[in-house]
Structures are given as C-alpha cells and as structure tokens.
Design a protein around this motif. Structure first.
Motif, PDB file in Angstrom:
ATOM      1  N   UNK A 131      49.426  63.630  62.577  1.00  0.00           N
ATOM      2  CA  UNK A 131      49.322  64.885  63.332  1.00  0.00           C
ATOM      3  C   UNK A 131      47.875  65.368  63.357  1.00  0.00           C
ATOM      4  N   UNK A 132      47.205  65.238  62.228  1.00  0.00           N
ATOM      5  CA  UNK A 132      45.812  65.639  62.170  1.00  0.00           C
ATOM      6  C   UNK A 132      44.963  64.810  63.136  1.00  0.00           C
ATOM      7  N   UNK A 133      45.278  63.529  63.232  1.00  0.00           N
ATOM      8  CA  UNK A 133      44.546  62.680  64.164  1.00  0.00           C
ATOM      9  C   UNK A 133      44.801  63.110  65.606  1.00  0.00           C
ATOM     10  N   UNK A 134      46.041  63.445  65.913  1.00  0.00           N
ATOM     11  CA  UNK A 134      46.344  63.902  67.273  1.00  0.00           C
ATOM     12  C   UNK A 134      45.678  65.240  67.577  1.00  0.00           C
ATOM     13  N   UNK A 135      45.491  66.044  66.547  1.00  0.00           N
ATOM     14  CA  UNK A 135      44.796  67.322  66.750  1.00  0.00           C
ATOM     15  C   UNK A 135      43.349  67.083  67.169  1.00  0.00           C
ATOM     16  N   UNK A 136      42.737  66.017  66.639  1.00  0.00           N
ATOM     17  CA  UNK A 136      41.377  65.685  67.075  1.00  0.00           C
ATOM     18  C   UNK A 136      41.364  65.264  68.538  1.00  0.00           C
ATOM     19  N   UNK A 137      42.428  64.588  68.977  1.00  0.00           N
ATOM     20  CA  UNK A 137      42.509  64.238  70.402  1.00  0.00           C
ATOM     21  C   UNK A 137      42.546  65.500  71.254  1.00  0.00           C
ATOM     22  N   UNK A 138      43.345  66.471  70.828  1.00  0.00           N
ATOM     23  CA  UNK A 138      43.396  67.761  71.542  1.00  0.00           C
ATOM     24  C   UNK A 138      42.019  68.412  71.531  1.00  0.00           C
ATOM     25  N   UNK A 183      32.896  63.108  65.069  1.00  0.00           N
ATOM     26  CA  UNK A 183      33.234  61.702  65.312  1.00  0.00           C
ATOM     27  C   UNK A 183      33.529  60.984  63.997  1.00  0.00           C
ATOM     28  N   UNK A 184      32.731  61.273  62.974  1.00  0.00           N
ATOM     29  CA  UNK A 184      32.970  60.653  61.668  1.00  0.00           C
ATOM     30  C   UNK A 184      34.294  61.126  61.068  1.00  0.00           C
ATOM     31  N   UNK A 185      34.549  62.422  61.188  1.00  0.00           N
ATOM     32  CA  UNK A 185      35.786  62.964  60.633  1.00  0.00           C
ATOM     33  C   UNK A 185      37.019  62.414  61.341  1.00  0.00           C
ATOM     34  N   UNK A 186      36.959  62.335  62.660  1.00  0.00           N
ATOM     35  CA  UNK A 186      38.117  61.826  63.405  1.00  0.00           C
ATOM     36  C   UNK A 186      38.325  60.336  63.148  1.00  0.00           C
ATOM     37  N   UNK A 187      37.224  59.579  62.992  1.00  0.00           N
ATOM     38  CA  UNK A 187      37.356  58.144  62.686  1.00  0.00           C
ATOM     39  C   UNK A 187      38.020  57.959  61.321  1.00  0.00           C
ATOM     40  N   UNK A 188      37.617  58.773  60.372  1.00  0.00           N
ATOM     41  CA  UNK A 188      38.224  58.691  59.036  1.00  0.00           C
ATOM     42  C   UNK A 188      39.704  59.056  59.090  1.00  0.00           C
ATOM     43  N   UNK A 189      40.010  60.077  59.865  1.00  0.00           N
ATOM     44  CA  UNK A 189      41.405  60.520  59.995  1.00  0.00           C
ATOM     45  C   UNK A 189      42.260  59.429  60.643  1.00  0.00           C
TER      46      UNK A 189
END
Length: 381
Positions: free
Chosen positions: A36-43, A221-227
């Motif tokens: 869900x956290x990863x999808x939040x980055x997409x949003x 970008x780094x945070x979303x890649x890690x997520x």
C-alpha cells in the motif's frame, strides 16, 4: 508567460513539490502494508504531475502582496533583476530538462533493444505448479502468454517491466537454480507487476525529468525504490522460515553480478544498488527476528490517498508572491493569456486578468523611473 511569471512559477512549484513529498512520506509511514505504501508513492507521482497543470492553468488566491508599498524606483530595479534571473533560469531549466529527457529516452531505447536480443523461455520447465497457479491467481491471467518470460546470458540479475505487455527477464544462470530459489525470484518479480511498479517507475521518471534540479524529488525516488523492493521481498516470502533461504538467493545473485560486466540499464532489477540491498537485508533480518514494530496509528490505503489528494489541494494554494508585476488589486493570480482571451470571446468577464497587465505596469514603472533604462519586456513565448 513572461520571465517574471516563470520565475514565480518555478519558486512556488519547488516549495509545493517539497511539501507534497514530505506529506506522502509521512502518510506512508502510517499504513501497515509495504504494498500500500508503494502504491501511495504512485499516487504521489501522479499528483506531482497534476500539480504542474494546476499551477499553470488554474487561478489561485494571492494571500500576500509584499510589493505594494515598494517605491517605483526599487520596484523597477527588482523587476529588472527578476527578468534577467527568470530568463537565465528558464534556459538552465530547459537545458537540464532536454538532457534528462534524452537520457530517459536513451535508456528506454537500450532496454527495448536488449529485450529483442533475449530468448523466450518455457517457464513451466523451471517453476513449480504451485507458483504457476499463484501467478494466474494474483495477476488474474486468462493465459500464461500474458506474461512473457525471457532469458539471456548477458544479464546478471533478473528484472521485469511492462510496455505493451508485462515481461520478466531471467539470467540464464538462474535456470539452474533449485526450485525454491527460482520461485523466490518469480514471486518477487510478479509482485512488481502486480503492484503496478512499471507505471510508478514511468511516472517517477517523468517527475525526475521535469524537476531534475529538485533534491527532494531524488530523495523521493530513493524512498520509493526502497519501498518497492520491501513490498516485493515480503511477497516473495510466504513464511518466516524462508527468509534465510531468500537471503542466500539474493547473495548468490549479487556475487554472480559482481563477476559479470552488466551495463544494461534495466528497470526494477532484483539485486542492484548496494545501499538498497543492505537495507533489504537488514529489514528481512528484523522480520526473521519478529522485531517489526507495529504502528501506534494506522490508516488504510484509501484514507492515505484521499488525505494526500486533499492536502495537495491546500498545498496548491501556497503561491509565493515573487513576481513584482503581479497585480496587487486582484484576488486571484493571472490566468494564461490564451484562456482569458478564450473566455472573453465567449462573453465571460475574467476579473483577474482584466486587472492584471504586467506589460502595462512595467511600462508605468519605466516611465516613473526615467534614470533607469530597462529593456522592453521579454517573453518566453
């Protein structure tokens, strides 16, 4: 759009983007699931792109007018400086954007050319029936041809992506892996596809192209890649007892990659990036020790996405009054010329644009300050 308007747009958008990223990261910490956290980055990335359109096309309240009390002498000096700064800033931004876009397109071309050199592989010869059924169930497949499996000896780590169709590329040496290790890899890559990470990566790249100068964008970008990798690691492990074996699989791929020359800019690679791999290993170790702390406050993904959208609407109202020529008489910032003209053609009176005329105000300033010679107003159009 004049150079002073461009300057104000860049300054305001820079602040807005930074706040949206901070809010996204904070909301992401309140959700329990890494997926869900990863999808939040997409949003978040989608909202950042929408924020550009909102800033350019829609009016916004102008809460402050700090230049009203400024003398015409100082105002003309500041306008001259803003015009030069806006011009320089525009060309620097344009040059960086063109360069970033060229790199983005070059990498996409390289990946596409690399895919054409790969060979299709019959996945049922290597993956267990249980994993294959999981593939059908999780991706809602009607036929296994919807996900294409490719292999090559020119690759050190598996990766996946999705252009016209989803595909997973497996290095040739992985085909000799034992079934359990191979299943780990397939589950990991399937989670990338299931969670929509190719779309997220595409939106992320667009944001990076436009805001190439923004350090918070690269941090995001780094945070979303890690997520993304956290979410896929969790999906690849079905029981805590599999973590040790999963880590050994990851280590084997990393060791092989260290001995191979692999310069293909592959997206969503399984084992690449030393800092990310170290973070993944630490997190898996914590999960194995059952040390994953539960959050005191937890919200659902829908609540987090709605909160982010609502917060962005408020953040979009934060508009720094940098442009000295912006009208202090209007309650709303200037609309684009074409939109105001179009509304006037249909008999709609646009109060804001009628009150704002940057060229006329500059002319008045120049007339009042006869000792200064300012070039005619430039235009970025």
């Amino acid at each position: 759009m004049s150079s002073t308007q461009f300057l104000e747009l860049v300054v305001s958008l820079t602040v807005q983007v930074a706040i949206v990223i901070i809010v996204s990261h904070w909301l992401g910490r309140l959700v329990d699931s890494e997926r869900v956290q990863s999808r939040l980055w997409t949003v978040c990335y989608g909202i950042l792109l929408m924020l550009i359109l909102v800033s350019v096309l829609l009016p916004h309240p102008r809460f402050f007018s700090p230049w009203q009390q400024m003398s015409s002498d100082h105002a003309s000096t500041l306008v001259s400086f803003e015009m030069q700064l806006g011009n320089v800033l525009f060309w620097i931004w344009l040059g960086g954007t063109i360069l970033s876009l060229a790199v983005f397109l070059l990498r996409a071309f390289q990946v596409n050319r690399f895919l054409k050199s790969c060979q299709p592989v019959e996945i049922t010869d290597y993956v267990s029936q249980e994993t294959l059924e999981e593939l059908f169930r999780r991706l809602n497949l009607t036929g296994k041809q919807q996900v294409r499996f490719l292999t090559t000896d020119r690759l050190s780590t598996p990766f996946c992506s999705q252009l016209h169709y989803p595909y997973i590329v497996i290095p040739e040496f992985l085909l000799s892996f034992e079934t359990q290790k191979f299943n780990f890899v397939i589950r990991h890559e399937l989670e990338h596809l299931q969670t929509g990470h190719p779309l997220q990566l595409f939106l992320q790249r667009l944001v990076e192209v436009i805001f190439w100068f923004h350090p918070m964008v690269w941090w995001a970008s780094q945070q979303s890649a890690l997520c993304r990798e956290f979410a896929c690691d969790e999906a690849a492990i079905q029981t805590p007892q599999e973590i040790a074996q999963y880590l050994r699989t990851l280590l084997t791929i990393i060791e092989y990659g260290a001995t191979q020359a692999d310069e293909t800019p592959t997206p969503l690679a399984f084992g690449r990036g030393q800092s990310i791999i170290a973070s993944r290993a630490r997190r898996l170790t914590q999960i194995a020790r059952n040390h994953s702390a539960r959050k005191k406050i937890s919200i659902s993904g829908g609540t987090a996405a709605f909160s982010l959208a609502l917060a962005t609407l408020l953040i979009a109202l934060i508009w720094l009054p940098v442009d000295v020529l912006a009208s202090p008489r209007a309650s709303w910032s200037p609309w684009p010329t074409w939109s105001a003209d179009a509304l006037h053609d249909f008999g709609v009176s646009v109060h804001d644009f009628e009150a704002y005329n940057g060229r006329m105000e500059l002319h008045e300033l120049l007339k009042q300050n006869s000792t200064r010679q300012i070039a005619s107003p430039d235009s970025l159009r």
